[in-house]
Design a protein around this motif. Structure first.
Motif, PDB file in Angstrom:
ATOM      1  N   ARG A 212       0.827  -1.217   0.000  1.00  0.00           N
ATOM      2  CA  ARG A 212       0.000   0.000   0.000  1.00  0.00           C
ATOM      3  C   ARG A 212       0.852   1.254   0.000  1.00  0.00           C
ATOM      4  O   ARG A 212       0.467   2.292  -0.554  1.00  0.00           O
ATOM      5  CB  ARG A 212      -0.927  -0.002   1.216  1.00  0.00           C
ATOM      6  CG  ARG A 212      -2.041  -1.028   1.145  1.00  0.00           C
ATOM      7  CD  ARG A 212      -2.989  -0.881   2.319  1.00  0.00           C
ATOM      8  NE  ARG A 212      -4.097  -1.822   2.239  1.00  0.00           N
ATOM      9  CZ  ARG A 212      -5.080  -1.881   3.132  1.00  0.00           C
ATOM     10  NH1 ARG A 212      -5.070  -1.050   4.186  1.00  0.00           N
ATOM     11  NH2 ARG A 212      -6.057  -2.771   2.992  1.00  0.00           N
ATOM     12  N   ALA A 213       2.022   1.186   0.657  1.00  0.00           N
ATOM     13  CA  ALA A 213       2.882   2.371   0.740  1.00  0.00           C
ATOM     14  C   ALA A 213       3.727   2.577  -0.505  1.00  0.00           C
ATOM     15  O   ALA A 213       4.196   3.688  -0.771  1.00  0.00           O
ATOM     16  CB  ALA A 213       3.792   2.263   1.968  1.00  0.00           C
ATOM     17  N   LEU A 214       3.932   1.516  -1.285  1.00  0.00           N
ATOM     18  CA  LEU A 214       4.830   1.598  -2.435  1.00  0.00           C
ATOM     19  C   LEU A 214       4.383   2.618  -3.490  1.00  0.00           C
ATOM     20  O   LEU A 214       5.210   3.400  -3.983  1.00  0.00           O
ATOM     21  CB  LEU A 214       4.986   0.212  -3.062  1.00  0.00           C
ATOM     22  CG  LEU A 214       6.100   0.066  -4.099  1.00  0.00           C
ATOM     23  CD1 LEU A 214       7.443   0.444  -3.505  1.00  0.00           C
ATOM     24  CD2 LEU A 214       6.145  -1.372  -4.628  1.00  0.00           C
ATOM     25  N   PRO A 215       3.087   2.672  -3.860  1.00  0.00           N
ATOM     26  CA  PRO A 215       2.676   3.694  -4.836  1.00  0.00           C
ATOM     27  C   PRO A 215       2.946   5.118  -4.347  1.00  0.00           C
ATOM     28  O   PRO A 215       3.364   5.975  -5.129  1.00  0.00           O
ATOM     29  CB  PRO A 215       1.184   3.437  -5.015  1.00  0.00           C
ATOM     30  CG  PRO A 215       0.992   2.010  -4.647  1.00  0.00           C
ATOM     31  CD  PRO A 215       1.977   1.745  -3.549  1.00  0.00           C
ATOM     32  N   ARG A 216       2.709   5.376  -3.059  1.00  0.00           N
ATOM     33  CA  ARG A 216       2.952   6.717  -2.512  1.00  0.00           C
ATOM     34  C   ARG A 216       4.443   7.070  -2.567  1.00  0.00           C
ATOM     35  O   ARG A 216       4.827   8.176  -2.986  1.00  0.00           O
ATOM     36  CB  ARG A 216       2.450   6.793  -1.076  1.00  0.00           C
ATOM     37  CG  ARG A 216       2.786   8.116  -0.365  1.00  0.00           C
ATOM     38  CD  ARG A 216       2.279   8.116   1.072  1.00  0.00           C
ATOM     39  NE  ARG A 216       2.781   6.982   1.827  1.00  0.00           N
ATOM     40  CZ  ARG A 216       3.998   6.951   2.372  1.00  0.00           C
ATOM     41  NH1 ARG A 216       4.830   7.975   2.232  1.00  0.00           N
ATOM     42  NH2 ARG A 216       4.380   5.873   3.058  1.00  0.00           N
ATOM     43  N   ILE A 217       5.300   6.127  -2.178  1.00  0.00           N
ATOM     44  CA  ILE A 217       6.747   6.372  -2.199  1.00  0.00           C
ATOM     45  C   ILE A 217       7.231   6.581  -3.632  1.00  0.00           C
ATOM     46  O   ILE A 217       8.052   7.467  -3.907  1.00  0.00           O
ATOM     47  CB  ILE A 217       7.484   5.190  -1.536  1.00  0.00           C
ATOM     48  CG1 ILE A 217       7.158   5.141  -0.041  1.00  0.00           C
ATOM     49  CG2 ILE A 217       8.987   5.291  -1.758  1.00  0.00           C
ATOM     50  CD1 ILE A 217       7.681   3.908   0.661  1.00  0.00           C
ATOM     51  N   THR A 218       6.700   5.778  -4.551  1.00  0.00           N
ATOM     52  CA  THR A 218       7.083   5.921  -5.964  1.00  0.00           C
ATOM     53  C   THR A 218       6.645   7.270  -6.515  1.00  0.00           C
ATOM     54  O   THR A 218       7.403   7.928  -7.239  1.00  0.00           O
ATOM     55  CB  THR A 218       6.458   4.786  -6.798  1.00  0.00           C
ATOM     56  OG1 THR A 218       6.838   3.518  -6.249  1.00  0.00           O
ATOM     57  CG2 THR A 218       6.898   4.869  -8.251  1.00  0.00           C
ATOM     58  N   TRP A 219       5.429   7.692  -6.163  1.00  0.00           N
ATOM     59  CA  TRP A 219       4.928   8.983  -6.637  1.00  0.00           C
ATOM     60  C   TRP A 219       5.777  10.136  -6.099  1.00  0.00           C
ATOM     61  O   TRP A 219       6.075  11.088  -6.833  1.00  0.00           O
ATOM     62  CB  TRP A 219       3.473   9.155  -6.224  1.00  0.00           C
ATOM     63  CG  TRP A 219       2.893  10.478  -6.635  1.00  0.00           C
ATOM     64  CD1 TRP A 219       2.565  11.513  -5.823  1.00  0.00           C
ATOM     65  CD2 TRP A 219       2.590  10.904  -7.969  1.00  0.00           C
ATOM     66  NE1 TRP A 219       2.077  12.564  -6.553  1.00  0.00           N
ATOM     67  CE2 TRP A 219       2.075  12.219  -7.876  1.00  0.00           C
ATOM     68  CE3 TRP A 219       2.692  10.302  -9.224  1.00  0.00           C
ATOM     69  CZ2 TRP A 219       1.681  12.936  -8.997  1.00  0.00           C
ATOM     70  CZ3 TRP A 219       2.299  11.014 -10.348  1.00  0.00           C
ATOM     71  CH2 TRP A 219       1.790  12.321 -10.219  1.00  0.00           C
ATOM     72  N   GLN A 220       6.189  10.055  -4.825  1.00  0.00           N
ATOM     73  CA  GLN A 220       7.024  11.111  -4.252  1.00  0.00           C
ATOM     74  C   GLN A 220       8.398  11.182  -4.918  1.00  0.00           C
ATOM     75  O   GLN A 220       8.975  12.262  -5.044  1.00  0.00           O
ATOM     76  CB  GLN A 220       7.184  10.879  -2.745  1.00  0.00           C
ATOM     77  CG  GLN A 220       5.907  11.120  -1.954  1.00  0.00           C
ATOM     78  CD  GLN A 220       6.051  10.746  -0.494  1.00  0.00           C
ATOM     79  OE1 GLN A 220       6.993  10.056  -0.102  1.00  0.00           O
ATOM     80  NE2 GLN A 220       5.120  11.213   0.330  1.00  0.00           N
TER      81      GLN A 220
END
Length: 433
Positions: A212-220
């Motif tokens: 769940r956190a991977l898309p947010r980290i990738t977007w940042q």
């Protein structure tokens, strides 16, 4: 050649001044002026060669621009976000932070083109991350950082490749492409060493990052990850020259750091410009000294003399490449890489041409050799940088670096004897060499 000849005295002068602590660029200019004086030539030739070389080679401008791009990344939070993204990908494996260190060097390589910028920029953060809580020894963390920083100038963009293009007239674009697979091969060799050592020493595993956190980290991290696409897309899409792409990279790094991430202060901006100016001046003096000294070498007909000697040895292209590797690796133990590239390598280029060795392949082999020299004692510049950052004794860092050094020598052998590791991508993009 007589020991009292103008050329011999010039070499002795350059060597003596360098040992006394004068920068090598200044030493080469002083020795070259002495040669002109003793040979009865106009000493103004030194200034003429310097100015003509500096002002007619537009490609040199790419060097300070790549340095500036790296500094703009460091004052912003681009590097931090890249580290977080790398940790999400490979931190979950044993020895995860060591793998993160290597992966972030691969990504940073596509932005700065400088091993020193990689070690001095993300190196401090990786050193702190790896040693926090005693998870890794400081000497091992420093060794991984030094070894992984070598990847920076092999994967495009690359400041050493820009300088090689200056002396060889090889295509910068194809040199950049030629460095991709060798750079990844070097990274793979280092990761194999990390994985082997991690099992033997039972290195820790980082807490895995949830899906769940991977898309947010990738977007940042996405704007940072996009920088190599912008840079190399401009070159290979025909929209920019390599020099213009370097300017675009610096502008993009500043816009992302200041405008998007809002992490740049006026003081930080000033310091980045000052550091870039000092680094550029240092490299500029080396280039200036090399341009003047190369005139002396040409006037003495050294390249043709060496080509005649090597022709007498009847070396095959493979034997010549082995000889070049041995010479450059030995010189890398005692000389600074840029000096080797600008002073020693031009002597080998005519022979490489005569033997039918592709100059793009030869250039990548040369750059890999010079990068290995950065972690080769006693002179290895990256070893000194990491000694300063980590506070560990040089001997401890060298001991931890040795397995990485052997792995990179194996990778160098593959790059040397299997030219397609270098030439496959350039030929895919239309290179006819």
């Amino acid at each position: 050649m007589s020991f009292a000849s103008p050329f011999s005295l010039a070499i002795c002068t350059i060597t003596a001044l360098a040992f006394l602590g004068l920068p090598i660029g200044h030493s080469m200019i002083a020795g070259s002026i002495l040669y002109l004086l003793l040979a009865g030539q106009d000493m103004g030739t030194a200034a003429e060669q310097l100015l003509n070389g500096m002002y007619t080679n537009y490609v040199i401008l790419a060097v300070p621009l790549f340095i500036l791009a790296a500094e703009f990344m460091n004052i912003g939070s681009m590097t931090d976000r890249l580290l977080t993204f790398c940790n999400a990908l490979v931190g979950r494996f044993r020895g995860g932070l060591a793998h993160v260190n290597i992966l972030q060097s691969i990504m940073f390589a596509g932005m700065s083109g400088s091993a020193v910028a990689d070690a001095a920029g993300s190196g401090r953060m990786m050193q702190a991350m790896m040693t926090r809580g005693g998870r890794y020894t400081a000497s091992y963390a420093a060794a991984v950082t030094a070894a992984s920083s070598v990847i920076g100038p092999i994967i495009p963009p690359s400041i050493p490749m820009v300088l090689y293009a200056l002396i060889s007239n090889a295509s910068i674009g194809y040199l950049f492409l030629g460095g991709v697979i060798p750079g990844l091969l070097m990274a793979l060799a280092q990761m194999v060493i990390v994985a082997t050592t991690a099992r033997r020493r039972n290195f820790p595993i980082e807490p895995p990052v949830g899906l769940r956190a991977l898309p947010r980290i990738t977007w940042q991290a996405f704007p940072s990850l996009l920088m190599p696409v912008v840079l190399l897309g401009g070159i290979y899409g025909g929209a920019t020259t390599p020099t213009e792409a370097a300017a675009l990279a610096a502008a993009y790094a500043l816009i992302v750091s200041a405008g998007l991430y809002r992490s740049v202060s006026l003081r930080g901006l000033y310091e980045s410009l000052a550091v870039s100016a000092r680094s550029t001046a240092s490299i500029g003096m080396l280039i200036a000294g090399a341009l003047v000294f190369n005139y002396v070498v040409t006037a003495e007909n050294i390249p043709d003399t060496l080509r005649g000697i090597l022709a007498g040895w009847e070396l095959s292209p493979t034997a010549f490449l082995i000889l070049v590797n041995v010479v450059l690796l030995l010189l890398g133990c005692v000389l600074e890489g840029t000096a080797i590239l600008l002073v020693i390598v031009p002597v080998f280029i005519p022979t490489a041409k005569a033997l039918g060795i592709d100059l793009v392949h030869f250039g990548v082999v040369v750059v890999v050799n010079i990068m290995i020299g950065l972690i080769t004692p006693p002179y290895g510049l990256l070893l000194f940088i990491m000694t300063n950052i980590s506070g560990e004794p040089l001997r401890d860092i060298v001991r931890e670096c040795l397995p990485f050094l052997w792995a990179m020598l194996v990778a160098l052998a593959i790059i040397t004897f299997v030219p397609e590791t270098v030439l496959w991508l350039p030929r895919l993009m239309g290179y006819q060499g």
